[in-house]
Design a protein around this motif. Structure first.
Motif, PDB file in Angstrom:
ATOM      1  N   GLU A  57      42.526  30.800  35.222  1.00 32.62           N
ATOM      2  CA  GLU A  57      42.199  29.369  35.249  1.00 32.62           C
ATOM      3  C   GLU A  57      43.273  28.533  34.555  1.00 32.62           C
ATOM      4  OE1 GLU A  57      38.028  27.999  34.715  1.00 32.62           O
ATOM      5  OE2 GLU A  57      37.634  30.113  34.308  1.00 32.62           O
ATOM      6  N   ILE A  58      43.770  29.043  33.433  1.00 33.60           N
ATOM      7  CA  ILE A  58      44.845  28.318  32.739  1.00 33.60           C
ATOM      8  C   ILE A  58      46.087  28.269  33.626  1.00 33.60           C
ATOM      9  CG2 ILE A  58      46.403  28.320  30.749  1.00 33.60           C
ATOM     10  CD1 ILE A  58      44.137  29.633  29.123  1.00 33.60           C
ATOM     11  N   ALA A  59      46.413  29.398  34.257  1.00 30.69           N
ATOM     12  CA  ALA A  59      47.590  29.456  35.122  1.00 30.69           C
ATOM     13  C   ALA A  59      47.462  28.513  36.316  1.00 30.69           C
ATOM     14  CB  ALA A  59      47.811  30.884  35.604  1.00 30.69           C
ATOM     15  N   ALA A  60      46.270  28.457  36.907  1.00 31.63           N
ATOM     16  CA  ALA A  60      46.057  27.610  38.081  1.00 31.63           C
ATOM     17  C   ALA A  60      46.291  26.135  37.762  1.00 31.63           C
ATOM     18  CB  ALA A  60      44.643  27.809  38.613  1.00 31.63           C
ATOM     19  N   GLY A  61      46.081  25.765  36.503  1.00 29.44           N
ATOM     20  CA  GLY A  61      46.254  24.366  36.114  1.00 29.44           C
ATOM     21  C   GLY A  61      47.586  24.053  35.473  1.00 29.44           C
ATOM     22  N   SER A  62      48.473  25.070  35.342  1.00 29.03           N
ATOM     23  CA  SER A  62      49.687  24.817  34.565  1.00 29.03           C
ATOM     24  C   SER A  62      50.980  25.405  35.135  1.00 29.03           C
ATOM     25  CB  SER A  62      49.500  25.354  33.149  1.00 29.03           C
ATOM     26  OG  SER A  62      49.350  26.772  33.151  1.00 29.03           O
ATOM     27  N   ASN A  63      50.894  26.282  36.156  1.00 30.73           N
ATOM     28  CA  ASN A  63      52.086  26.905  36.742  1.00 30.73           C
ATOM     29  C   ASN A  63      53.008  27.504  35.683  1.00 30.73           C
ATOM     30  OD1 ASN A  63      54.024  27.646  38.682  1.00 30.73           O
ATOM     31  ND2 ASN A  63      55.091  25.679  38.503  1.00 30.73           N
ATOM     32  N   PRO A  64      52.529  28.493  34.910  1.00 33.42           N
ATOM     33  CA  PRO A  64      53.332  29.033  33.808  1.00 33.42           C
ATOM     34  C   PRO A  64      54.551  29.837  34.240  1.00 33.42           C
ATOM     35  CG  PRO A  64      51.387  30.370  34.142  1.00 33.42           C
ATOM     36  CD  PRO A  64      51.222  29.164  35.027  1.00 33.42           C
ATOM     37  N   GLY A  65      54.423  30.567  35.350  1.00 32.73           N
ATOM     38  CA  GLY A  65      55.516  31.416  35.820  1.00 32.73           C
ATOM     39  C   GLY A  65      55.239  32.902  35.652  1.00 32.73           C
ATOM     40  N   HIS A  66      54.453  33.265  34.627  1.00 36.17           N
ATOM     41  CA  HIS A  66      54.189  34.681  34.358  1.00 36.17           C
ATOM     42  C   HIS A  66      52.813  34.832  33.732  1.00 36.17           C
ATOM     43  CE1 HIS A  66      54.325  38.433  31.919  1.00 36.17           C
ATOM     44  NE2 HIS A  66      55.114  38.881  32.879  1.00 36.17           N
ATOM     45  N   ILE A  67      52.017  35.754  34.273  1.00 35.50           N
ATOM     46  CA  ILE A  67      50.711  36.015  33.661  1.00 35.50           C
ATOM     47  C   ILE A  67      50.477  37.516  33.522  1.00 35.50           C
ATOM     48  CG2 ILE A  67      49.722  33.880  34.579  1.00 35.50           C
ATOM     49  CD1 ILE A  67      48.029  35.620  36.497  1.00 35.50           C
ATOM     50  N   ASN A  68      49.662  37.846  32.537  1.00 40.60           N
ATOM     51  CA  ASN A  68      49.259  39.222  32.254  1.00 40.60           C
ATOM     52  C   ASN A  68      47.833  39.421  32.756  1.00 40.60           C
ATOM     53  OD1 ASN A  68      51.358  40.323  29.885  1.00 40.60           O
ATOM     54  ND2 ASN A  68      51.133  38.096  29.958  1.00 40.60           N
ATOM     55  N   GLN A  69      47.600  40.518  33.486  1.00 40.66           N
ATOM     56  CA  GLN A  69      46.280  40.798  34.028  1.00 40.66           C
ATOM     57  C   GLN A  69      45.959  42.290  33.945  1.00 40.66           C
ATOM     58  OE1 GLN A  69      44.022  37.977  36.186  1.00 40.66           O
ATOM     59  NE2 GLN A  69      44.707  37.866  34.078  1.00 40.66           N
ATOM     60  N   PRO A  70      44.670  42.639  33.874  1.00 36.15           N
ATOM     61  CA  PRO A  70      44.314  44.050  34.024  1.00 36.15           C
ATOM     62  C   PRO A  70      44.806  44.497  35.400  1.00 36.15           C
ATOM     63  CG  PRO A  70      42.403  42.707  33.407  1.00 36.15           C
ATOM     64  CD  PRO A  70      43.483  41.764  33.763  1.00 36.15           C
ATOM     65  N   PHE A  71      45.218  45.744  35.516  1.00 39.28           N
ATOM     66  CA  PHE A  71      45.782  46.207  36.783  1.00 39.28           C
ATOM     67  C   PHE A  71      44.844  45.927  37.954  1.00 39.28           C
ATOM     68  CE2 PHE A  71      46.772  49.261  40.095  1.00 39.28           C
ATOM     69  CZ  PHE A  71      48.154  49.145  40.179  1.00 39.28           C
ATOM     70  N   GLU A  72      43.555  46.169  37.746  1.00 35.41           N
ATOM     71  CA  GLU A  72      42.606  46.052  38.847  1.00 35.41           C
ATOM     72  C   GLU A  72      42.362  44.608  39.298  1.00 35.41           C
ATOM     73  OE1 GLU A  72      40.257  46.728  34.993  1.00 35.41           O
ATOM     74  OE2 GLU A  72      42.150  47.371  35.902  1.00 35.41           O
ATOM     75  N   LYS A  73      42.799  43.632  38.494  1.00 32.01           N
ATOM     76  CA  LYS A  73      42.636  42.217  38.861  1.00 32.01           C
ATOM     77  C   LYS A  73      43.960  41.579  39.286  1.00 32.01           C
ATOM     78  CE  LYS A  73      38.242  41.928  37.625  1.00 32.01           C
ATOM     79  NZ  LYS A  73      37.175  41.732  38.645  1.00 32.01           N
ATOM     80  N   SER A  74      45.063  42.318  39.182  1.00 30.29           N
ATOM     81  CA  SER A  74      46.385  41.734  39.359  1.00 30.29           C
ATOM     82  C   SER A  74      46.651  41.233  40.785  1.00 30.29           C
ATOM     83  CB  SER A  74      47.462  42.728  38.928  1.00 30.29           C
ATOM     84  OG  SER A  74      47.312  43.952  39.611  1.00 30.29           O
TER      85      SER A  74
END
Length: 241
Positions: A86-103
């Motif tokens: 949700e934070i990424a969707a509103g900010s276009n950070p460039g890089h996000i960390n996710q659990p493998f199964e959600k990536s």
């Protein structure tokens, strides 16, 4: 929006980058300068009760850097995956960390919004060379890498490294990932100026295009929550030998 590709960023010896947390814009500027530009500043989603505050923080940091990494927080707590998204969707950070199964889902969700992001998939050391854990299940590194590539995931986060405890496992992962075409490996956990030279030295000849250690606890002022520029500079000096 065009993705900031980790491969195109400035890297030490053409493969090494670092991720440090930035408390605010000024702290981001300090650590980028101390790190001679080889830095991807980051935040962790667990620091924000409100999504809007996380979005604002990323936008603030992006005024001084082209890419910001949003971490899960709480020692890589997979339950924070949707908060990161949700934070990424509103900010276009460039890089996000996710659990493998959600990536893969996360990458697709953001792509649908016109946000082409670098997304890693977090896996956990198994304690055995050649294997990692995903959702608590052991999987061969070769199978993991094949799965990641089939899912469109080009970066694997390896956590917790616990300093050099799982270093041999990390090296094996880097070798297989490099051979099969994964872009980046991102270790985290217990990394400091005391062991960074050993860690980087061990993976240097694996052929991995991007190696980006996430260095948190050892460089953060416990009272202010700010990453200490002098500690960043010390780590850069160690890997330069």
């Amino acid at each position: 929006m065009r993705k900031v590709d980790l491969k195109t960023l400035k890297k030490i010896d053409n493969f090494l980058l670092f991720n440090f947390l930035a408390k605010d814009q000024e702290n981001a500027k300090e650590i980028i300068e101390a790190g001679e530009g080889y830095i991807v500043p980051g935040i962790v989603s667990s620091d924000f009760e409100r999504i809007e505050d996380g979005i604002q923080k990323v936008k603030e940091l992006k005024e001084v850097t082209p890419i910001v990494s949003i971490g899960l927080g709480d020692n890589g707590n997979p339950a924070n995956w949707d908060k990161v998204l949700e934070i990424a969707a509103g900010s276009n950070p460039g890089h996000i960390n996710q659990p493998f199964e959600k990536s893969s889902y996360s990458r697709g969700y953001l792509n649908a919004k016109g946000l082409d992001q670098a997304v890693n998939g977090l896996v956990v050391p198994s304690g055995k060379v050649g294997y990692v854990k995903v959702s608590g299940m052991e999987i061969k590194v070769e199978d993991l890498v094949d799965l990641a590539l089939s899912m469109g995931i080009n970066s694997i986060k390896f956590m917790p490294l616990k300093g050099t405890t799982h270093l041999e496992e990390l090296v094996y992962l880097c070798k297989v990932a490099a051979k099969k075409g994964i872009t980046a490996i991102e270790p985290a956990g217990g990394i400091s100026a005391d062991n960074i030279a050993d860690i980087v030295g061990a993976v240097r000849d694996t052929g991995i295009p991007v190696f980006m250690p996430h260095v948190f606890g050892s460089t953060i002022d416990k009272e202010t929550g700010r990453t200490i520029p002098e500690e960043v500079a010390k780590i850069i000096a160690k890997v330069r030998g």
